[in-house]
Scaffold this motif. Sequence first.
Motif, PDB file in Angstrom:
ATOM      1  N   VAL A 124       0.944  -1.215   0.026  1.00  0.00           N
ATOM      2  CA  VAL A 124       0.100   0.135   0.211  1.00  0.00           C
ATOM      3  C   VAL A 124       0.796   1.118  -0.095  1.00  0.00           C
ATOM      4  CG1 VAL A 124      -1.863   1.382   1.308  1.00  0.00           C
ATOM      5  CG2 VAL A 124      -1.827  -1.264   1.425  1.00  0.00           C
TER       6      VAL A 124
ATOM      7  N   PRO B 166       0.710   5.825  -0.408  1.00  0.00           N
ATOM      8  CA  PRO B 166      -0.179   6.872  -0.464  1.00  0.00           C
ATOM      9  C   PRO B 166      -0.230   7.228  -2.045  1.00  0.00           C
ATOM     10  CG  PRO B 166       1.491   7.300   1.431  1.00  0.00           C
ATOM     11  CD  PRO B 166       1.653   5.999   0.586  1.00  0.00           C
TER      12      PRO B 166
ATOM     13  N   GLU C 166      -5.895  12.610   1.628  1.00  0.00           N
ATOM     14  CA  GLU C 166      -5.722  11.620   2.194  1.00  0.00           C
ATOM     15  C   GLU C 166      -4.865  11.719   3.153  1.00  0.00           C
ATOM     16  OE1 GLU C 166      -5.497   7.612   0.476  1.00  0.00           O
ATOM     17  OE2 GLU C 166      -6.878   8.240  -1.153  1.00  0.00           O
ATOM     18  N   THR C 167      -5.061  10.970   4.510  1.00  0.00           N
ATOM     19  CA  THR C 167      -4.002  10.928   5.600  1.00  0.00           C
ATOM     20  C   THR C 167      -3.553   9.286   5.512  1.00  0.00           C
ATOM     21  OG1 THR C 167      -5.482  12.368   6.796  1.00  0.00           O
ATOM     22  CG2 THR C 167      -4.136  10.846   7.968  1.00  0.00           C
ATOM     23  N   CYS C 168      -2.267   9.179   5.593  1.00  0.00           N
ATOM     24  CA  CYS C 168      -1.729   7.853   5.585  1.00  0.00           C
ATOM     25  C   CYS C 168      -0.790   7.848   6.808  1.00  0.00           C
ATOM     26  CB  CYS C 168      -1.241   7.502   4.250  1.00  0.00           C
ATOM     27  SG  CYS C 168      -2.213   7.707   2.947  1.00  0.00           S
TER      28      CYS C 168
ATOM     29  N   TRP D  89       2.672   1.722   4.712  1.00  0.00           N
ATOM     30  CA  TRP D  89       1.676   2.662   4.615  1.00  0.00           C
ATOM     31  C   TRP D  89       0.378   2.066   5.120  1.00  0.00           C
ATOM     32  CZ3 TRP D  89       3.278   7.574   5.094  1.00  0.00           C
ATOM     33  CH2 TRP D  89       4.372   7.957   4.566  1.00  0.00           C
ATOM     34  N   THR D  90      -0.430   2.968   6.081  1.00  0.00           N
ATOM     35  CA  THR D  90      -1.890   2.521   6.046  1.00  0.00           C
ATOM     36  C   THR D  90      -2.678   3.697   5.800  1.00  0.00           C
ATOM     37  OG1 THR D  90      -1.192   0.972   7.948  1.00  0.00           O
ATOM     38  CG2 THR D  90      -3.646   1.811   7.774  1.00  0.00           C
ATOM     39  N   ARG D  91      -3.739   3.496   5.149  1.00  0.00           N
ATOM     40  CA  ARG D  91      -4.656   4.709   4.716  1.00  0.00           C
ATOM     41  C   ARG D  91      -5.567   4.898   6.016  1.00  0.00           C
ATOM     42  NH1 ARG D  91      -4.231   3.044  -0.867  1.00  0.00           N
ATOM     43  NH2 ARG D  91      -3.380   5.145  -2.127  1.00  0.00           N
ATOM     44  N   ARG D  92      -5.560   6.039   6.527  1.00  0.00           N
ATOM     45  CA  ARG D  92      -6.505   6.537   7.609  1.00  0.00           C
ATOM     46  C   ARG D  92      -7.832   6.761   7.202  1.00  0.00           C
ATOM     47  NH1 ARG D  92      -3.430   6.344  12.413  1.00  0.00           N
ATOM     48  NH2 ARG D  92      -2.069   4.218  12.451  1.00  0.00           N
ATOM     49  N   ARG D  93      -7.751   7.807   6.019  1.00  0.00           N
ATOM     50  CA  ARG D  93      -9.123   8.241   5.801  1.00  0.00           C
ATOM     51  C   ARG D  93      -9.207   8.559   4.346  1.00  0.00           C
ATOM     52  NH1 ARG D  93      -9.472  14.467   7.658  1.00  0.00           N
ATOM     53  NH2 ARG D  93      -8.034  14.634   5.807  1.00  0.00           N
ATOM     54  N   SER D  94     -10.074   8.182   3.583  1.00  0.00           N
ATOM     55  CA  SER D  94     -10.301   8.388   2.057  1.00  0.00           C
ATOM     56  C   SER D  94     -10.735   9.809   1.708  1.00  0.00           C
ATOM     57  CB  SER D  94     -11.637   7.362   1.662  1.00  0.00           C
ATOM     58  OG  SER D  94     -11.803   7.692   0.312  1.00  0.00           O
TER      59      SER D  94
END
Length: 205
Positions: free
Chosen positions: A165, A167, A189-191, A198-203
């Motif tokens: 993953v 950003p 986007e917040t990652c 990486w982790t997506r925190r918000r779409s």
Amino acid sequence: GDSAGFLGDTWSWNGTGWTLHSPPSSPPARSHHAMATQGAKAWLFGGGDTSGVLSDTWAWDGTSWSPMNPPTSPSARQQHAMAPLGAKIVLFGGFNGNTLADTWEWSGSTWTQRLALTPPPARFGHAMATLGSKVVLFGGTTSTTPLSDTWEWNGTAWTQRTTPVSPPAGLRVSMTTVGAEIVLFTNGETCAWDGDTWTRRRSAT
């Protein structure tokens, strides 16, 4: 700000509010500069103003700005990135008419260029932050292409990190260290980077 829209004011955040400072002297108003903290000071390098790109180094001690006159400095540039590592500050890339791929370290008194064997591709508008014993670099753009690659600097070498993953590619990315991770914001986007992925925190939607 001046007539061209460049600002030269200094603010500090104490966790609950912003304070406008009125130091006796300040760096000339500018944009697209970079800053990083080390020890009890914040350090500023470069940027651009109505005269072009800049190559000056300034120190902020909490109450006043002081110009530094190091014997060696990176070339003038803007849209570069800086982050602390150990007792030094690392600077990479930027733009001065050319897209740059050089690595520099600030010791508190001078700049030293580090000649890495496999540096990230030249870029500007990227972001850097520190996690543990490494500086993490993400994104930015070449002269034509937005980038979404992740690199780590361990003090001697750059290593590209490939993760499942990533950003989205973005110009003028922002990121900072929060606890045990790096938080990045780009393209809505917040990652978060935990040192491995990486982790997506918000779409963005």
